[in-house]
Design a protein around this motif. Structure first.
Motif, mmCIF file in Angstrom:
data_model
loop_
_atom_site.group_PDB
_atom_site.id
_atom_site.type_symbol
_atom_site.label_atom_id
_atom_site.label_comp_id
_atom_site.label_asym_id
_atom_site.label_seq_id
_atom_site.Cartn_x
_atom_site.Cartn_y
_atom_site.Cartn_z
ATOM 1 N N SER A 66 -27.196 82.113 5.045
ATOM 2 C CA SER A 66 -28.008 82.426 3.866
ATOM 3 C C SER A 66 -29.496 82.390 4.183
ATOM 4 O O SER A 66 -30.259 83.234 3.698
ATOM 5 C CB SER A 66 -27.674 81.464 2.722
ATOM 6 O OG SER A 66 -27.912 80.121 3.111
ATOM 7 N N SER B 229 -30.330 85.558 6.441
ATOM 8 C CA SER B 229 -30.324 86.790 5.645
ATOM 9 C C SER B 229 -31.473 86.797 4.641
ATOM 10 O O SER B 229 -32.070 87.849 4.374
ATOM 11 C CB SER B 229 -28.981 86.957 4.934
ATOM 12 O OG SER B 229 -28.709 85.858 4.087
ATOM 13 N N MET C 276 -34.136 89.792 4.927
ATOM 14 C CA MET C 276 -34.247 90.677 3.768
ATOM 15 C C MET C 276 -35.646 90.605 3.151
ATOM 16 O O MET C 276 -36.183 91.615 2.682
ATOM 17 C CB MET C 276 -33.193 90.314 2.722
ATOM 18 C CG MET C 276 -31.758 90.513 3.164
ATOM 19 S SD MET C 276 -31.368 92.225 3.561
ATOM 20 C CE MET C 276 -29.734 92.032 4.293
ATOM 21 N N GLY D 198 -29.052 92.162 -0.757
ATOM 22 C CA GLY D 198 -28.860 91.058 0.177
ATOM 23 C C GLY D 198 -29.769 89.886 -0.114
ATOM 24 O O GLY D 198 -29.383 88.719 0.046
ATOM 25 N N SER E 29 -28.369 86.186 -1.012
ATOM 26 C CA SER E 29 -28.768 85.026 -0.211
ATOM 27 C C SER E 29 -29.334 83.918 -1.077
ATOM 28 O O SER E 29 -29.010 82.738 -0.898
ATOM 29 C CB SER E 29 -29.805 85.452 0.839
ATOM 30 O OG SER E 29 -29.301 86.470 1.677
ATOM 31 N N TYR F 230 -21.908 86.995 -1.984
ATOM 32 C CA TYR F 230 -22.888 87.028 -0.893
ATOM 33 C C TYR F 230 -22.474 88.057 0.157
ATOM 34 O O TYR F 230 -23.303 88.863 0.609
ATOM 35 C CB TYR F 230 -23.004 85.638 -0.278
ATOM 36 C CG TYR F 230 -23.745 85.612 1.035
ATOM 37 C CD1 TYR F 230 -25.134 85.593 1.067
ATOM 38 C CD2 TYR F 230 -23.059 85.608 2.250
ATOM 39 C CE1 TYR F 230 -25.820 85.574 2.270
ATOM 40 C CE2 TYR F 230 -23.739 85.584 3.452
ATOM 41 C CZ TYR F 230 -25.118 85.571 3.460
ATOM 42 O OH TYR F 230 -25.788 85.557 4.659
ATOM 43 N N VAL G 3 -24.897 91.325 0.729
ATOM 44 C CA VAL G 3 -25.545 91.443 2.037
ATOM 45 C C VAL G 3 -24.998 92.653 2.791
ATOM 46 O O VAL G 3 -25.743 93.394 3.433
ATOM 47 C CB VAL G 3 -25.350 90.150 2.859
ATOM 48 C CG1 VAL G 3 -25.821 90.345 4.300
ATOM 49 C CG2 VAL G 3 -26.120 89.006 2.218
#
Length: 225
Positions: free
Chosen positions: A32, A35, A39, A57, A61, A82, A86
């Protein structure tokens, strides 16, 4: 002073958690956070690439990270959303990179699938992720063969940046290069980390079973006397 990583781990781990649960929480925290950062970088680098592609995403996250920090437990619906959000952002970013002949990022789905296997999530999640990737690759293959316009309609805010040089595609900005580089390194390292943990777990299980069989044979031998 403890690092932010140690703070996050200590925040989500409970006193009664098993080693396997702690390992799974570490994986989700790592996923998490990585990402979230990638992102966020992709979102703010919207001079060259549309800022809308990383939003799913980013949202996925944030929701998963907050759920882990507040509830301190792993809940499948949050992990599932998630994965899908993502995955959607990965394919959207890959679509934009395909337009400018950049490094493709669809291979990040390998890490998502590894996570599904390691966390023993419902098989439907893996099936959906595989269907997303296979469908996308089929679409890309048809675009390469027929050139029906999929890559041409990708939302690039300044497409001349990628072609307006002597030898296109042109060089990237530092932020773009950093984001793609981090994504590729994370795919490589996380895939190895997950595979190694899975292999070590199988080895320990095999050793435990062998010890049980040896003990059973010894007991049976003793009783037969």
């Amino acid at each position: 002073m403890s690092s932010p990583w140690c703070f996050l781990i200590n925040r989500v781990v409970r006193d009664g958690d098993s080693k396997a649960t702690i390992f799974h929480k570490r994986i989700l925290i790592c996923m998490s956070v990585i990402s979230f950062v990638t992102m966020a970088v992709a979102y703010f680098d919207n001079d060259k690439i549309s800022a809308y592609t990383p939003i799913p995403g980013f949202v996925g996250s944030v929701v998963l990270l907050l759920q882990l920090l507040i509830d301190r437990s792993i809940k499948t619906p949050f992990v599932e959303q998630y994965m899908y959000l993502v995955g959607t952002s990965i394919l959207l970013i890959d679509w934009l990179l395909a337009k400018v002949l950049g490094d493709r990022v669809w291979a990040a789905f390998v890490v998502l699938l590894d996570t599904v296997l390691v966390l023993r999530l419902p098989p439907r999640i893996a099936r959906v992720l595989i269907a997303m990737v296979v469908t996308w690759l089929i679409i890309c293959t048809s675009e390469y063969a027929a050139r029906w316009g999929l890559f041409d309609v990708a939302l690039i805010s300044n497409p001349r940046h990628f072609y307006d040089c002597a030898n296109p595609p042109c060089k990237r900005t530092f932020v773009e290069s950093f984001n793609v580089g981090i994504a590729e390194i994370c795919i490589f390292l996380l895939d190895y980390y997950f595979t190694r943990g899975f292999a070590y777990g199988l080895q320990k299980e095999k050793e435990s079973m062998q010890n049980v069989i040896t003990a059973a044979e010894w007991i049976a031998h003793c009783l037969s006397r």
